[in-house]
Design a protein around this motif. Structure first.
Motif, mmCIF file in Angstrom:
data_model
loop_
_atom_site.group_PDB
_atom_site.id
_atom_site.type_symbol
_atom_site.label_atom_id
_atom_site.label_comp_id
_atom_site.label_asym_id
_atom_site.label_seq_id
_atom_site.Cartn_x
_atom_site.Cartn_y
_atom_site.Cartn_z
ATOM 1 N N GLY A 189 0.772 -1.226 0.000
ATOM 2 C CA GLY A 189 0.000 0.000 0.000
ATOM 3 C C GLY A 189 0.803 1.275 0.000
ATOM 4 N N LYS A 190 2.135 1.189 0.101
ATOM 5 C CA LYS A 190 2.914 2.423 0.100
ATOM 6 C C LYS A 190 4.308 2.164 -0.438
ATOM 7 C CE LYS A 190 4.329 1.923 4.948
ATOM 8 N NZ LYS A 190 4.382 2.586 6.276
ATOM 9 N N SER A 191 4.970 3.254 -0.845
ATOM 10 C CA SER A 191 6.311 3.157 -1.409
ATOM 11 C C SER A 191 7.120 4.371 -0.982
ATOM 12 C CB SER A 191 6.242 3.083 -2.937
ATOM 13 O OG SER A 191 7.535 3.216 -3.508
ATOM 14 N N ALA A 192 8.401 4.126 -0.702
ATOM 15 C CA ALA A 192 9.315 5.211 -0.356
ATOM 16 C C ALA A 192 10.048 5.737 -1.583
ATOM 17 C CB ALA A 192 10.329 4.726 0.682
ATOM 18 N N MET A 193 9.749 5.184 -2.763
ATOM 19 C CA MET A 193 10.432 5.572 -3.985
ATOM 20 C C MET A 193 9.651 6.659 -4.704
ATOM 21 S SD MET A 193 11.641 1.869 -5.492
ATOM 22 C CE MET A 193 12.746 2.637 -6.687
ATOM 23 N N ALA A 194 10.383 7.574 -5.330
ATOM 24 C CA ALA A 194 9.747 8.607 -6.145
ATOM 25 C C ALA A 194 9.146 7.979 -7.399
ATOM 26 C CB ALA A 194 10.778 9.669 -6.521
ATOM 27 N N PRO A 195 8.079 8.570 -7.966
ATOM 28 C CA PRO A 195 7.420 7.974 -9.137
ATOM 29 C C PRO A 195 8.349 7.741 -10.319
ATOM 30 C CG PRO A 195 6.061 9.707 -8.195
ATOM 31 C CD PRO A 195 7.374 9.768 -7.476
ATOM 32 N N GLU A 196 9.342 8.635 -10.526
ATOM 33 C CA GLU A 196 10.229 8.456 -11.677
ATOM 34 C C GLU A 196 11.099 7.213 -11.552
ATOM 35 O OE1 GLU A 196 11.962 11.876 -9.114
ATOM 36 O OE2 GLU A 196 10.005 11.146 -9.816
ATOM 37 N N PHE A 197 11.254 6.695 -10.328
ATOM 38 C CA PHE A 197 11.958 5.433 -10.129
ATOM 39 C C PHE A 197 10.977 4.268 -10.009
ATOM 40 C CE2 PHE A 197 14.777 8.635 -8.135
ATOM 41 C CZ PHE A 197 15.893 8.467 -8.943
ATOM 42 N N LEU A 198 9.846 4.516 -9.379
ATOM 43 C CA LEU A 198 8.899 3.439 -9.087
ATOM 44 C C LEU A 198 8.227 2.903 -10.340
ATOM 45 C CD1 LEU A 198 7.352 1.743 -7.003
ATOM 46 C CD2 LEU A 198 5.705 3.623 -6.823
ATOM 47 N N VAL A 199 7.806 3.784 -11.253
ATOM 48 C CA VAL A 199 7.052 3.347 -12.435
ATOM 49 C C VAL A 199 7.866 2.407 -13.315
ATOM 50 C CG1 VAL A 199 5.927 4.109 -14.554
ATOM 51 C CG2 VAL A 199 5.495 5.324 -12.402
ATOM 52 N N PRO A 200 9.100 2.779 -13.747
ATOM 53 C CA PRO A 200 9.861 1.828 -14.563
ATOM 54 C C PRO A 200 10.215 0.556 -13.807
ATOM 55 C CG PRO A 200 11.209 3.729 -14.003
ATOM 56 C CD PRO A 200 9.819 4.062 -13.614
ATOM 57 N N LEU A 201 10.375 0.651 -12.475
ATOM 58 C CA LEU A 201 10.671 -0.554 -11.700
ATOM 59 C C LEU A 201 9.486 -1.511 -11.709
ATOM 60 C CD1 LEU A 201 12.422 -2.197 -9.787
ATOM 61 C CD2 LEU A 201 11.563 -0.803 -7.898
ATOM 62 N N LEU A 202 8.278 -0.989 -11.551
ATOM 63 C CA LEU A 202 7.089 -1.849 -11.585
ATOM 64 C C LEU A 202 6.888 -2.460 -12.969
ATOM 65 C CD1 LEU A 202 4.560 0.245 -9.452
ATOM 66 C CD2 LEU A 202 5.885 -1.766 -8.756
ATOM 67 N N ILE A 203 7.147 -1.680 -14.011
ATOM 68 C CA ILE A 203 7.008 -2.210 -15.372
ATOM 69 C C ILE A 203 8.049 -3.298 -15.613
ATOM 70 C CG2 ILE A 203 7.162 -1.641 -17.820
ATOM 71 C CD1 ILE A 203 6.088 1.130 -17.147
ATOM 72 N N ALA A 204 9.282 -3.080 -15.135
ATOM 73 C CA ALA A 204 10.323 -4.103 -15.281
ATOM 74 C C ALA A 204 9.925 -5.377 -14.544
ATOM 75 C CB ALA A 204 11.647 -3.562 -14.749
ATOM 76 N N THR A 205 9.354 -5.232 -13.349
ATOM 77 C CA THR A 205 8.934 -6.401 -12.585
ATOM 78 C C THR A 205 7.831 -7.160 -13.310
ATOM 79 O OG1 THR A 205 9.500 -5.265 -10.522
ATOM 80 C CG2 THR A 205 8.065 -7.186 -10.361
ATOM 81 N N LEU A 206 6.875 -6.430 -13.880
ATOM 82 C CA LEU A 206 5.813 -7.071 -14.650
ATOM 83 C C LEU A 206 6.382 -7.777 -15.871
ATOM 84 C CD1 LEU A 206 2.855 -7.624 -15.378
ATOM 85 C CD2 LEU A 206 2.778 -5.368 -16.456
ATOM 86 N N GLY A 207 7.289 -7.099 -16.585
ATOM 87 C CA GLY A 207 7.876 -7.698 -17.782
ATOM 88 C C GLY A 207 8.631 -8.978 -17.481
ATOM 89 N N PHE A 208 9.472 -8.952 -16.457
ATOM 90 C CA PHE A 208 10.233 -10.155 -16.110
ATOM 91 C C PHE A 208 9.330 -11.252 -15.564
ATOM 92 C CE2 PHE A 208 13.906 -7.193 -16.042
ATOM 93 C CZ PHE A 208 14.729 -7.895 -16.915
ATOM 94 N N SER A 209 8.229 -10.873 -14.910
ATOM 95 C CA SER A 209 7.283 -11.880 -14.433
ATOM 96 C C SER A 209 6.613 -12.589 -15.611
ATOM 97 C CB SER A 209 6.222 -11.231 -13.541
ATOM 98 O OG SER A 209 6.799 -10.635 -12.403
ATOM 99 N N LEU A 210 6.218 -11.832 -16.634
ATOM 100 C CA LEU A 210 5.646 -12.448 -17.837
ATOM 101 C C LEU A 210 6.669 -13.340 -18.526
ATOM 102 C CD1 LEU A 210 3.715 -9.369 -19.303
ATOM 103 C CD2 LEU A 210 2.748 -11.339 -18.102
ATOM 104 N N LEU A 211 7.917 -12.877 -18.566
ATOM 105 C CA LEU A 211 8.980 -13.680 -19.165
ATOM 106 C C LEU A 211 9.171 -14.981 -18.388
ATOM 107 C CD1 LEU A 211 11.165 -13.756 -21.373
ATOM 108 C CD2 LEU A 211 12.708 -12.627 -19.754
#
Length: 243
Positions: A189-211
């Motif tokens: 429910g929360k993150s200590a990361m700024a959006p400019e770091f958090l968004v690409p990190l979440l997309i990378a996590t989703l991408g590697f999960s699909l892979l």
């Protein structure tokens, strides 16, 4: 769940899902890595070394998720005798081990400039190393087990369940013990990361999960194909013996 117990039905679904997951995972994963390396800003404290987080964090997540997949499939194999559960567990082990190894390597590369050393024997790093050894042990047991012997086939499943004890140790290690490793930056429910770091990190996590999912399906298809080929060879050998 038992609706997918039929190998023929599973193969029909996996035939089109495998390339879909692999391609979408590669596109999202590589795209997010490119954005994180070339477009995302440097961190105020960590500088340019923060860019390794876009590979390190997803691989750490998938290293742990891979073993959870092994454990859940092992439980399904032991309790419900699902015919594809053991295959799913075996198919998840190798990619899980690869992601765990990448996590350890990238963590060492990040730790050298951040901590001044490549490795420390703290709770998080040590428990992740134990996870890699657990993967190796599971794959060795799975390879050595006799698929025709029910007792032997249960040994890797039991090992997969017991090894799941290490997952909460990895997760909570930075809270339980004094550690150089930073505490979790993303919690429920929360993150200590700024959006400019958090968004690409979440997309990378989703991408590697699909892979990861695509690789598991591809490995399951390969295991089933080998089993079918061996069955045909045995039937052919029996026919020739009676001829």
């Amino acid at each position: 769940m038992h609706g997918f117990a039929n190998p023929a039905r599973f193969l029909r679904i996996a035939r089109w899902m495998t390339p879909l997951l692999l391609i979408s995972g590669l596109v999202l994963g590589l795209g997010s890595l490119w954005w994180g390396v070339f477009k995302a800003p440097a961190d105020e404290l960590q500088g340019e070394t923060v860019r390794i987080v876009y590979l390190h964090v997803p691989t750490a997540w998938l290293g742990m998720a891979g073993w959870m997949a092994v454990a859940v499939a092992s439980l399904t194999e032991l309790v419900w005798r699902h015919p594809l559960a053991g295959i799913a567990a075996r198919a998840s082990a190798a990619p899980g081990a690869v992601f765990t190894a990448i996590c350890l390597v990238t963590g060492s590369l990040w730790g050298r400039p951040a901590w001044g050393t490549w490795w420390v024997w703290d709770g998080r790093l040590t428990s992740m190393l134990v996870l890699l050894f657990l993967y190796f042990g599971y794959m060795a047991l799975a390879s050595a087990s006799d698929q025709d012997g029910q007792g032997e086939a249960r040994i890797p499943a039991i090992f997969g369940l017991v090894g799941a004890v290490n997952i909460p140790i990895i997760h909570y290690s930075v809270l339980w013990w004094n550690s150089l490793h930073q505490p979790p930056s993303i919690t429920m429910g929360k993150s200590a990361m700024a959006p400019e770091f958090l968004v690409p990190l979440l997309i990378a996590t989703l991408g590697f999960s699909l892979l990861f999912g695509g690789v598991v399906l591809a490995r399951m298809r390969a295991i089933l194909a080998n089993a079918q080929a061996e069955a045909r060879l045995r039937r052919k050998a029996m026919t020739e013996d009676f001829a």
